[in-house]
Design a protein around this motif. Structure first.
Motif, short mmCIF file in Angstrom:
data_model
loop_
_atom_site.label_atom_id
_atom_site.label_comp_id
_atom_site.label_asym_id
_atom_site.label_seq_id
_atom_site.Cartn_x
_atom_site.Cartn_y
_atom_site.Cartn_z
N THR A 1 25.56 -75.01 -6.70
CA THR A 1 25.41 -74.30 -5.43
C THR A 1 24.00 -74.40 -4.90
O THR A 1 23.78 -74.57 -3.69
CB THR A 1 25.78 -72.81 -5.62
N LEU A 2 23.00 -74.32 -5.78
CA LEU A 2 21.61 -74.32 -5.37
C LEU A 2 21.18 -75.63 -4.73
O LEU A 2 20.16 -75.68 -4.03
CB LEU A 2 20.71 -74.03 -6.58
N LYS A 3 21.94 -76.68 -4.95
CA LYS A 3 21.62 -77.97 -4.32
C LYS A 3 21.89 -77.92 -2.82
O LYS A 3 21.28 -78.66 -2.04
CB LYS A 3 22.43 -79.09 -4.96
N TYR A 4 22.78 -77.03 -2.40
CA TYR A 4 23.21 -76.99 -1.00
C TYR A 4 22.85 -75.69 -0.29
O TYR A 4 22.92 -75.63 0.94
CB TYR A 4 24.73 -77.18 -0.93
N MET A 5 22.49 -74.65 -1.03
CA MET A 5 22.23 -73.35 -0.43
C MET A 5 20.89 -72.80 -0.88
O MET A 5 20.38 -73.18 -1.93
CB MET A 5 23.34 -72.35 -0.81
N ALA A 6 20.35 -71.89 -0.09
CA ALA A 6 19.12 -71.20 -0.47
C ALA A 6 19.39 -70.28 -1.65
O ALA A 6 20.51 -69.80 -1.84
CB ALA A 6 18.59 -70.39 0.71
N VAL A 7 18.36 -70.04 -2.45
CA VAL A 7 18.51 -69.22 -3.66
C VAL A 7 19.04 -67.83 -3.32
O VAL A 7 20.00 -67.34 -3.93
CB VAL A 7 17.17 -69.10 -4.40
N ALA A 8 18.43 -67.17 -2.33
CA ALA A 8 18.84 -65.81 -1.98
C ALA A 8 20.28 -65.77 -1.47
O ALA A 8 21.03 -64.84 -1.77
CB ALA A 8 17.90 -65.23 -0.93
N ASP A 9 20.68 -66.78 -0.72
CA ASP A 9 22.06 -66.83 -0.21
C ASP A 9 23.06 -66.95 -1.36
O ASP A 9 24.07 -66.25 -1.41
CB ASP A 9 22.23 -68.02 0.74
N ALA A 10 22.78 -67.87 -2.28
CA ALA A 10 23.69 -68.09 -3.41
C ALA A 10 23.78 -66.84 -4.29
O ALA A 10 24.88 -66.45 -4.72
CB ALA A 10 23.21 -69.28 -4.24
N ILE A 11 22.65 -66.20 -4.56
CA ILE A 11 22.66 -65.01 -5.40
C ILE A 11 23.40 -63.86 -4.72
O ILE A 11 24.14 -63.11 -5.35
CB ILE A 11 21.22 -64.59 -5.76
N ALA A 12 23.22 -63.74 -3.40
CA ALA A 12 23.90 -62.65 -2.69
C ALA A 12 25.41 -62.81 -2.73
O ALA A 12 26.13 -61.83 -2.92
CB ALA A 12 23.41 -62.60 -1.24
N ILE A 13 25.92 -64.04 -2.57
CA ILE A 13 27.36 -64.26 -2.70
C ILE A 13 27.80 -63.96 -4.13
O ILE A 13 28.88 -63.41 -4.37
CB ILE A 13 27.73 -65.70 -2.29
N PHE A 14 26.95 -64.31 -5.09
CA PHE A 14 27.24 -64.05 -6.49
C PHE A 14 27.45 -62.56 -6.78
O PHE A 14 28.11 -62.19 -7.75
CB PHE A 14 26.09 -64.59 -7.35
N PHE A 15 26.92 -61.71 -5.90
CA PHE A 15 26.96 -60.28 -6.19
C PHE A 15 28.30 -59.62 -5.93
O PHE A 15 28.36 -58.38 -5.82
CB PHE A 15 25.84 -59.56 -5.47
N VAL A 16 29.35 -60.41 -5.90
CA VAL A 16 30.67 -59.81 -6.11
C VAL A 16 30.86 -59.51 -7.60
O VAL A 16 31.78 -58.79 -7.98
CB VAL A 16 31.79 -60.75 -5.62
N GLU A 17 29.97 -60.05 -8.44
CA GLU A 17 30.09 -59.89 -9.90
C GLU A 17 30.01 -58.44 -10.37
O GLU A 17 30.84 -58.02 -11.19
CB GLU A 17 29.03 -60.74 -10.61
N PRO A 18 29.05 -57.62 -9.90
CA PRO A 18 29.05 -56.24 -10.39
C PRO A 18 30.32 -55.48 -10.04
O PRO A 18 30.76 -54.61 -10.80
CB PRO A 18 27.82 -55.63 -9.68
N ILE A 19 30.91 -55.79 -8.89
CA ILE A 19 32.17 -55.14 -8.53
C ILE A 19 33.26 -55.57 -9.49
O ILE A 19 34.05 -54.75 -9.99
CB ILE A 19 32.54 -55.47 -7.07
N MET A 20 33.34 -56.89 -9.77
CA MET A 20 34.30 -57.39 -10.75
C MET A 20 34.06 -56.75 -12.11
O MET A 20 35.00 -56.35 -12.80
CB MET A 20 34.17 -58.91 -10.88
N LEU A 21 32.79 -56.64 -12.51
CA LEU A 21 32.45 -56.09 -13.81
C LEU A 21 32.84 -54.63 -13.91
O LEU A 21 33.37 -54.18 -14.94
CB LEU A 21 30.95 -56.25 -14.06
N THR A 22 32.58 -53.87 -12.87
CA THR A 22 32.93 -52.44 -12.89
C THR A 22 34.43 -52.26 -13.04
O THR A 22 34.90 -51.44 -13.84
CB THR A 22 32.45 -51.77 -11.59
#
Length: 318
Positions: free
Chosen positions: A98-119
């Motif tokens: 993902t980081l090859k095509y997107m900015a770091v902050a953008d990729a991490i922000a999309i990744f933050f569906v993870e805490p919801i999944m984890l909860t």
């Protein structure tokens, strides 16, 4: 240990320590992605991932030997560690790509569906008590993350799904870590995960050799690329061990909202390294994330004396 008995609930001091360790971990973990984005220019994703695991294993090995943690290795748990290694490999390759095509902050922000999944998964599989306040904090933090990146799936296409794949893998990985962390030495856990991850990456690189794939075809890194890959591994080792100790001290669902602090440090590091400075809307998102995280810290510090988990270690036992 009797796997049918419940683990004692976390004390106030344990929960506080878990929150502190998780905060430190997520504030430094974006450096993994900064180094990975620098490396992905010339090195395929699987090779960066393999480098991470190799450096991580080398960092862990002296400590594992010194602590004599090899004595704690169990053949019964090897399948568990192999699954963790496979899951983290898929997650890392997906996110690095993902980081090859997107900015770091953008990729991490999309990744933050993870805490919801984890909860949600923590409540289902680990039987952790989850109240509406923690669900609300996750939702507010996710909203703040979306404000930061203003995602456009039309612009990035299928690549936008890779952080979601990575997030699901990490949520499962964290649940498994949560169970194992009460049975095994955290340093040994990190070492075994790294060995299994390195093995899986080696297989992928062997199969991808000569294919021209920017994911799996290995190349010989130059001097600067070696440094970037080493940085990925070193930061992963530090944040990983902090995370293991955090999950050893407090429930996964309690720690999940704190992971939103990662987008704050990711935004700062991305600005310093790549010049990506947040606009007013992104700063608003950062403030919302910080408010959500601080609320969780305050609430858990105040109410940690109440039972927060009745996790049975048999829940995910092999």
């Amino acid at each position: 240990m009797n796997s049918t008995s419940a683990r004692p609930v976390s004390s106030a001091s344990d929960v506080t320590m878990g929150l502190v360790l998780m905060f430190i971990s997520v504030m430094f973990s974006p450096l993994i992605d900064i180094f990975a984005k620098l490396a992905i220019v010339t090195i395929p994703s699987a090779e960066i991932t393999a480098g991470r695991f190799a450096v991580q294993a080398l960092c862990m090995l002296p400590i594992v030997i010194w602590r004599r943690s090899f004595a704690d290795f169990s053949w019964r748990q090897n399948l568990f560690h192999a699954i963790r290694g496979a899951i983290i490999t898929v997650s890392m390759i997906s996110f690095v790509t993902t980081l090859k095509y997107m900015a770091v902050a953008d990729a991490i922000a999309i990744f933050f569906v993870e805490p919801i999944m984890l909860t949600i998964l923590g409540g289902i599989f680990l039987k952790e008590t989850i109240g509406w306040r923690r669900y609300s904090a996750c939702g507010v933090g996710f909203f703040g993350a979306m404000l930061i990146i203003q995602p456009s799936f039309e612009e990035v296409g299928y690549v936008a799904l890779l952080p979601v794949v990575s997030a699901l893998c990490i949520a499962i990985f964290v649940l498994m870590t949560r169970v194992l962390s009460h049975r095994e030495d955290p340093w040994a856990m990190q070492f075994q995960m790294s060995i299994w991850g390195l093995l899986f990456c080696a297989i992928l690189l062997f199969l991808g050799q000569g294919t021209g794939s920017d994911l799996f075809d290995p190349v010989m890194p130059d001097g600067r690329a070696w440094f970037y890959v080493a940085g990925v591994g070193a930061m992963a080792a530090i944040s990983g061990i902090l995370g293991v100790y955090a999950y050893r001290a407090a429930p996964a669902s309690t720690l999940a909202p704190l992971q939103y602090f990662e987008i704050v440090s990711a935004t700062i590091f991305a600005w310093l390294v790549f010049g990506d400075f947040p606009d007013a809307v992104k700063w608003l998102g950062i403030m919302i994330i910080m408010a959500s995280g601080f609320y969780i810290v305050w609430r858990e510090r105040r109410f940690a004396s109440k039972p927060v988990s009745g996790t049975s270690e048999a829940t995910l036992a092999p």
